[in-house]
Scaffold this active site. Structure first.
Site, mmCIF file in Angstrom:
data_model
loop_
_atom_site.group_PDB
_atom_site.id
_atom_site.type_symbol
_atom_site.label_atom_id
_atom_site.label_comp_id
_atom_site.label_asym_id
_atom_site.label_seq_id
_atom_site.Cartn_x
_atom_site.Cartn_y
_atom_site.Cartn_z
ATOM 1 N N GLU A 231 0.969 -1.125 -0.039
ATOM 2 C CA GLU A 231 0.125 0.094 0.124
ATOM 3 C C GLU A 231 0.939 1.347 0.085
ATOM 4 O O GLU A 231 1.717 1.469 0.838
ATOM 5 C CB GLU A 231 -0.748 0.140 1.142
ATOM 6 C CG GLU A 231 -1.798 1.188 1.195
ATOM 7 C CD GLU A 231 -2.537 1.069 2.392
ATOM 8 O OE1 GLU A 231 -3.105 0.059 3.003
ATOM 9 O OE2 GLU A 231 -2.796 2.450 3.152
ATOM 10 N N GLU A 236 -2.449 11.366 3.122
ATOM 11 C CA GLU A 236 -3.392 11.189 4.356
ATOM 12 C C GLU A 236 -3.208 12.486 5.179
ATOM 13 O O GLU A 236 -2.393 13.118 5.428
ATOM 14 C CB GLU A 236 -2.979 9.842 5.176
ATOM 15 C CG GLU A 236 -3.544 8.429 4.386
ATOM 16 C CD GLU A 236 -3.082 7.491 5.117
ATOM 17 O OE1 GLU A 236 -4.102 7.044 5.724
ATOM 18 O OE2 GLU A 236 -2.075 7.011 5.702
#
Length: 344
Positions: A231, A236
């Site tokens: 990932e 974020e």
């Protein structure tokens, strides 16, 4: 005699008015930027790099419009920008004085670049996101492994294109037994890539509990479950740390809170658009905001970051990272995306 005085008074009024206009004109130009000189130096190595040196009188800041939707500010007038695609660009420089007066000058630059645009969505067609480019993850899926509180839908209430941008809308509402709705868009089965550069120009939501993300997941996730598939969290953000941007890598031995990554500060993440990018090669993965690299991850052949990945855009609520606390007064907020571009 009375008429004579009348004419003298009119003449004096006209004279003062004329002087006033002349003085106003002088004041309007006294502090205005002038004599702008733009000197571009184009790299000859086909990297697309251009260095700009700008000078001007009465100037304290310069805004650069590189002619491709990317902007950058400078107080010195010296900036370096790497164009991802070859072409002729009209560069606009706005010089601003201490009092806020501006002067604009444009030039054209011819750029040679080794990269090519292989996939993009400019979000110029109003309505639902392009089904040829985006699919959806739906529901809550047991909190998506993170104790998240939202229910993902494919409604235009939660994901819609309008006025040239994609809006992913997180809303507080009762829906299918959950208290929040949002959307999670992905290119799985529609576009996959290995190596290259990803650029996403976005403005982020606000509110304690919000958790927007721009990320990529290994395309073999169905046969090689996470975290073995790998990932890549390009960007974020969590509302409880409003000014912090995170980039994180997840893979075997480094998943959940054990991900490997870096952070940087961005005080205008939710008020202005910024370009969040990943530059991915067999040797490194570099993460940047507006072209400034703030974290570099060393890649190697034994890691999962040498396979195809697909892109994901979503806004979660709460969860292990965004929560556990959420603002009880939260009603709605959005991640707004101007474009997604992938170069190779």
């Amino acid at each position: 005699m009375k008429h004579s005085h009348k004419y003298i008074l009119i003449a004096l009024v006209a004279l003062f008015a004329s002087c006033s206009k002349k003085n106003d004109g002088a004041n309007n130009t006294a502090d205005k930027p002038a004599n702008i000189v733009i000197t571009p130096t184009v790299s000859t190595d086909n990297s697309g790099t251009v260095t700009f040196a700008v000078t001007a009188d009465n100037t304290v800041t310069y805004e650069f419009d590189f002619g491709n939707g990317v902007f950058q500010n400078s107080t010195s007038g010296n900036v370096t920008y790497k164009y991802p695609v070859a072409g002729t660009y009209t560069v606009k420089v706005t010089a601003k004085s201490q009092s806020g007066k501006t002067t604009v000058k444009t030039i054209q630059v011819n750029v040679s670049a080794a990269e090519a645009l292989i996939w993009s969505d400019e979000f110029n067609t109003a309505g639902a996101p392009d089904p040829g480019k985006w699919g959806y993850d739906l529901g809550n899926n047991n909190g998506w492994g993170n104790n998240e509180l939202e229910y993902y839908t494919n409604r235009t209430d939660n994901a819609v294109v309008s006025n040239g941008t994609l809006k992913i809308n997180l809303k507080k509402e009762d829906y299918n037994g959950f208290g929040y709705t949002s959307a999670r868009l992905l290119t799985k089965g529609k576009f996959n890539f290995k190596y290259g550069r990803v650029e996403v120009k976005a403005k982020l939501p606000t509110g304690v509990g919000t958790w927007p993300a721009i990320w990529a997941l290994g395309s073999n996730v169905d046969t090689t479950p996470w975290p073995a598939c790998g990932e890549i969290d390009i960007m974020e953000h969590v509302g409880k740390q409003q000014n912090t941007i995170f980039s994180t890598m997840h893979y075997p031995g480094h998943y959940g809170g054990g991900g490997v990554g870096g952070t940087t500060q961005n005080p205008t993440a939710s008020t202005d658009f910024h370009v969040y990018s990943l530059d991915w090669t067999p040797a490194t993965l570099k993460f940047a905001i507006d072209g400034v690299v703030y974290y570099t991850f060393p890649n190697s052949a034994d890691l999962p970051f040498n396979n195809n990945f697909f892109l994901i855009l979503n806004v979660a609520m709460g969860g292990n990272f965004g929560g556990p606390a959420v603002d009880p007064n939260f009603t709605s907020s959005s991640m707004e995306v101007d474009y997604v571009r992938v170069y190779k």
